[in-house]
Design a protein around this motif. Structure first.
Motif, PDB file in Angstrom:
ATOM      1  N   LEU A 254       3.549  66.132  34.690  1.00 29.77           N
ATOM      2  CA  LEU A 254       3.389  65.452  35.984  1.00 29.77           C
ATOM      3  C   LEU A 254       3.247  63.943  35.841  1.00 29.77           C
ATOM      4  O   LEU A 254       3.310  63.225  36.823  1.00 29.77           O
ATOM      5  N   GLY A 255       3.093  63.455  34.606  1.00 32.34           N
ATOM      6  CA  GLY A 255       3.054  62.009  34.394  1.00 32.34           C
ATOM      7  C   GLY A 255       4.437  61.408  34.209  1.00 32.34           C
ATOM      8  O   GLY A 255       4.585  60.187  34.180  1.00 32.34           O
ATOM      9  N   THR A 256       5.445  62.268  34.041  1.00 30.46           N
ATOM     10  CA  THR A 256       6.795  61.755  33.787  1.00 30.46           C
ATOM     11  C   THR A 256       7.802  62.166  34.844  1.00 30.46           C
ATOM     12  O   THR A 256       8.846  61.534  34.973  1.00 30.46           O
ATOM     13  N   MET A 257       7.522  63.234  35.568  1.00 30.73           N
ATOM     14  CA  MET A 257       8.496  63.759  36.533  1.00 30.73           C
ATOM     15  C   MET A 257       7.803  64.220  37.806  1.00 30.73           C
ATOM     16  O   MET A 257       6.670  64.692  37.768  1.00 30.73           O
ATOM     17  N   CYS A 258       8.525  64.119  38.926  1.00 30.51           N
ATOM     18  CA  CYS A 258       8.036  64.744  40.159  1.00 30.51           C
ATOM     19  C   CYS A 258       8.302  66.240  40.028  1.00 30.51           C
ATOM     20  O   CYS A 258       9.349  66.640  39.527  1.00 30.51           O
ATOM     21  N   PRO A 259       7.350  67.054  40.489  1.00 30.46           N
ATOM     22  CA  PRO A 259       7.597  68.489  40.393  1.00 30.46           C
ATOM     23  C   PRO A 259       8.732  68.915  41.335  1.00 30.46           C
ATOM     24  O   PRO A 259       9.005  68.235  42.314  1.00 30.46           O
ATOM     25  N   ILE A 260       9.385  70.014  41.001  1.00 29.29           N
ATOM     26  CA  ILE A 260      10.502  70.524  41.805  1.00 29.29           C
ATOM     27  C   ILE A 260       9.918  71.176  43.059  1.00 29.29           C
ATOM     28  O   ILE A 260       9.163  72.151  42.951  1.00 29.29           O
ATOM     29  N   PRO A 261      10.215  70.641  44.254  1.00 27.97           N
ATOM     30  CA  PRO A 261       9.625  71.228  45.462  1.00 27.97           C
ATOM     31  C   PRO A 261      10.102  72.672  45.650  1.00 27.97           C
ATOM     32  O   PRO A 261      11.169  73.039  45.167  1.00 27.97           O
ATOM     33  N   PRO A 262       9.304  73.483  46.367  1.00 24.31           N
ATOM     34  CA  PRO A 262       9.703  74.870  46.626  1.00 24.31           C
ATOM     35  C   PRO A 262      11.074  74.921  47.287  1.00 24.31           C
ATOM     36  O   PRO A 262      11.415  74.051  48.081  1.00 24.31           O
TER      37      PRO A 262
END
Ligand SMILES: *[C@@H]1O[C@H](CO)[C@@H](O)[C@H](O)[C@H]1NC(C)=O
Ligand SMILES: *[C@@H]1O[C@H](CO)[C@@H](O)[C@H](O)[C@H]1NC(C)=O
Ligand SMILES: *[C@@H]1O[C@H](CO)[C@@H](O)[C@H](O)[C@H]1NC(C)=O
Ligand SMILES: *[C@@H]1O[C@H](CO)[C@@H](O)[C@H](O)[C@H]1NC(C)=O
Ligand SMILES: *[C@@H]1O[C@H](CO)[C@@H](O)[C@H](O)[C@H]1NC(C)=O
Ligand SMILES: *[C@@H]1O[C@H](CO)[C@@H](O)[C@H](O)[C@H]1NC(C)=O
Length: 552
Positions: free
Chosen positions: A98-106
């Motif tokens: 989470l420090g390098t990428m936005c999480p994949i939204p549902p």
């Protein structure tokens, strides 16, 4: 020239061009991540499946392959996977934290482009979001040696992945509620081997089978949430050949302690009476021991496995001694055609020493874990994106911890994003000091490091005389025993934002992790790739104009 010939010639040119550019082969995967009911301990519970599978599919790759994984998140929560131990040279954009990428939204998808550059070995991937790892979505990841690079053992008859881990029958959302509410996870309910637990009632299906006289490769990785596990196979010894990406001196072991996040590759020869045998993984350093079993059969086997399980070692001194037997094989080839030991890490001057002390404590009455007094929180905007877009001041501060935390602050704890600034290409010593009574397992993304010592007590500079400066194994995860320390050495030559984390899931979730930012002063493509075109944006960088790309 006939049309056919012309087309053929074109094809020839295309093929030649890709050879000239030296483009490495691509492997494509489409993964559907969804909930599904599983019952690995006999109790139905909500699992997280990849393409319907628990554990997730194994990836079989070869050094330098480009691995492209298009992930469709069919959960109702944001989701990310990390590729534990894959170094992502110049490319922390794909690290899956989470420090390098936005999480994949549902209900959306994201395509990881990762290259297993200059690596070999046994690895795993697992979710980094929201305790999802407690429900599944983890799996094995192999990086085979290229054909032209010699491997220091004969080709095994077959190659097996063995994912061992402690397991809770509660759902990941229930476990997360415990942690959010400020309490620990408590004891797990069992231990799984490849998502199953053999009952030993004669009705178990074998996980693996062996032909008599043949030698097999087993890749054993601990994908559990917190417990170190001792792994052993009835009646058989294991010859250790590789550990987290390095060929080792090939010692033979009756059993191996595998700490959370670690992987060992061993050879096992089917040289015993033809019948079934149990492989066993049991918890270490716990008051009550949980045991998971799996069946191995011989192809010509007659007769069930003996119900008698080989005994596990006792105490952590045994484990420390075992650590000391692990040696790098200095003469075998690495992923590139040169000997592993040609990098003489013992001859390089240390330019910086950082001591990281883990603590447990309370913030606003709730349990938190910290490193040097800071309990990390993930800002909505990933640190790497904030840095790239030049808006760090809105998201985090660098260097809020000191390299040598003062003892008087040992009980202090603050919640904040924890990022330290590292000078590109510095050769650094990191001491993990564990003052607590429980075992730690520390992992660094983007690198492998030399695990030069683990000792009881507190670290002092005099302890350096006990470092293994010759043939310590280059690896990505190191355990730290209770009231002990571990020292690692490495060159920070991989630009990016990299996560240092406790592999113990509840500790990481409650703040025992941090990041190190290594920026190449040149902002040059030689040192770091540009943000990928398909990168997801979130937080304050969403909708911002893209900064100018790095230049050559
Ligand atoms: C993915 O899984 C979900 C839930 O099981 C299912 O509804 C969907 O059709 C699957 N999608 C694909 C592309 O397989
Ligand atoms: C994995 O890849 C290697 C190298 O390409 C190949 O030899 C082997 O058969 C593959 N194994 C599996 C299980 O697909
Ligand atoms: C989502 O999947 C489609 C193919 O189905 C692909 O074209 C697209 O690039 C993917 N999106 C991302 C962000 O990777
Ligand atoms: C180390 O690797 C070399 C070269 O592949 C091999 O010949 C040797 O047996 C290995 N040494 C040990 C101690 O495992
Ligand atoms: C390392 O440090 C020592 C003592 O300060 C110095 O003599 C030596 O030249 C240094 N070596 C390198 C390779 O910089
Ligand atoms: C980080 O370290 C580099 C190299 O030592 C330095 O140039 C840079 O200014 C530092 N950045 C911050 C934010 O401290």
């Amino acid at each position: 020239m006939g049309e056919k010939k012309f087309v053929l010639l074109l094809c020839f040119f295309a093929a030649a061009m890709s050879t000239i550019r030296g483009e490495d082969p691509y492997l494509f995967f489409t993964w559907n991540v969804s909930y599904g009911t599983i019952a690995p301990l006999g109790v139905p519970q909500q699992g997280i499946l990849i393409n319907g599978q628990f554990p997730g599919p194994n990836i079989n790759s070869t050094t330098n392959n480009n691995v492209v994984v298009n992930i469709f998140n069919n959960l109702d929560e944001p989701f990310l996977l990390t590729w534990n131990g894959i170094q992502h040279r110049k490319n922390s954009w794909q690290d899956g934290t989470l420090g390098t990428m936005c999480p994949i939204p549902p209900k959306t998808n994201y395509t990881y482009h990762i290259q297993v550059k200059d690596q070999i070995g046994s690895y795993v991937y697992y979710p980094t979001t929201a305790m999802h790892r407690a429900a599944g979505a983890f799996g094995g990841l192999r990086v085979n040696s290229r054909l032209l690079i010699p491997v220091p053992y004969a080709d095994p008859e077959d190659d097996y992945t063995v994912l061992i881990g402690d397991w809770y029958t509660k759902s990941h959302s229930t476990l997360r509620k415990f942690l959010d509410g400020g309490r620990a996870l408590g004891r797990p309910d069992g231990v799984l081997i490849n998502g199953k637990s053999a009952k030993g009632d004669g009705k178990d299906k074998p996980l693996f089978s062996m032909k008599p006289g043949k030698t097999y490769k087993y890749r054993i990785c601990n994908v559990g949430l917190k417990n170190s596990l001792n792994f052993r196979i009835q009646g058989h010894t294991m010859k250790l050949v590789e550990m987290e990406g390095s060929h080792t001196v090939q010692n033979t072991y009756q059993s191996l302690d595998v700490h959370v996040g670690q992987c060992f590759t061993v050879l096992v020869t089917a040289d015993q009476k033809p019948k079934d045998y149990l492989m066993v993984a049991s918890t270490r350093f716990t008051k009550s021991v949980l045991t998971g079993k799996g069946l191995i059969s011989y192809t010509n086997g007659k007769g069930p496995a003996s119900p008698e399980i080989p005994e596990a070692p006792v105490g952590w001194a045994w484990s420390l001694n075992q650590f000391r037997t692990f040696r790098w094989n200095l003469t075998s080839s690495a992923a590139r055609p040169n000997p592993q030991g040609s990098f003489h890490y013992g001859a390089i001057n240390i330019t910086r020493t950082i001591k990281l002390v883990n603590t447990a404590g309370k913030v606003d009455g709730k349990l938190r874990y910290a490193v040097n007094g800071i309990s990390h929180i993930d800002p909505v905007t990933p640190l790497k994106l904030a840095e790239y877009y030049g808006v760090t001041e809105k998201v985090f501060k660098y260097d809020i911890i000191s390299d040598n935390p003062p003892a008087k602050d040992a009980d202090k704890m603050t919640m904040a994003p924890n990022v330290f600034n590292m000078t590109f290409r510095n050769f650094v010593e990191i001491i993990f000091e564990n003052h607590e009574k429980s075992i730690q397992s520390w992992h660094l993304d983007g690198y492998s490091f030399f695990a030069v010592a683990i000792e009881p007590g507190r670290w002092t500079p005099e302890r350096r005389k006990n470092y293994n400066l010759l043939d310590a194994v280059s690896r990505h995860t190191v355990q730290v025993f209770p009231k002990s320390w571990a020292a690692i050495l490495l060159t920070f030559d991989n630009a990016g934002m990299w996560n240092i984390r406790s592999e113990v899931a509840e500790r990481r979730y409650l703040g025992q992790q941090l990041y190190t930012s290594i920026l190449s002063p040149a902002r040059s493509l030689r040192d770091e790739y540009n943000i990928p075109d398909n990168a997801l944006l979130c937080g304050v960088v969403k909708g911002m104009p893209k900064p100018p790309p790095y230049s050559i």
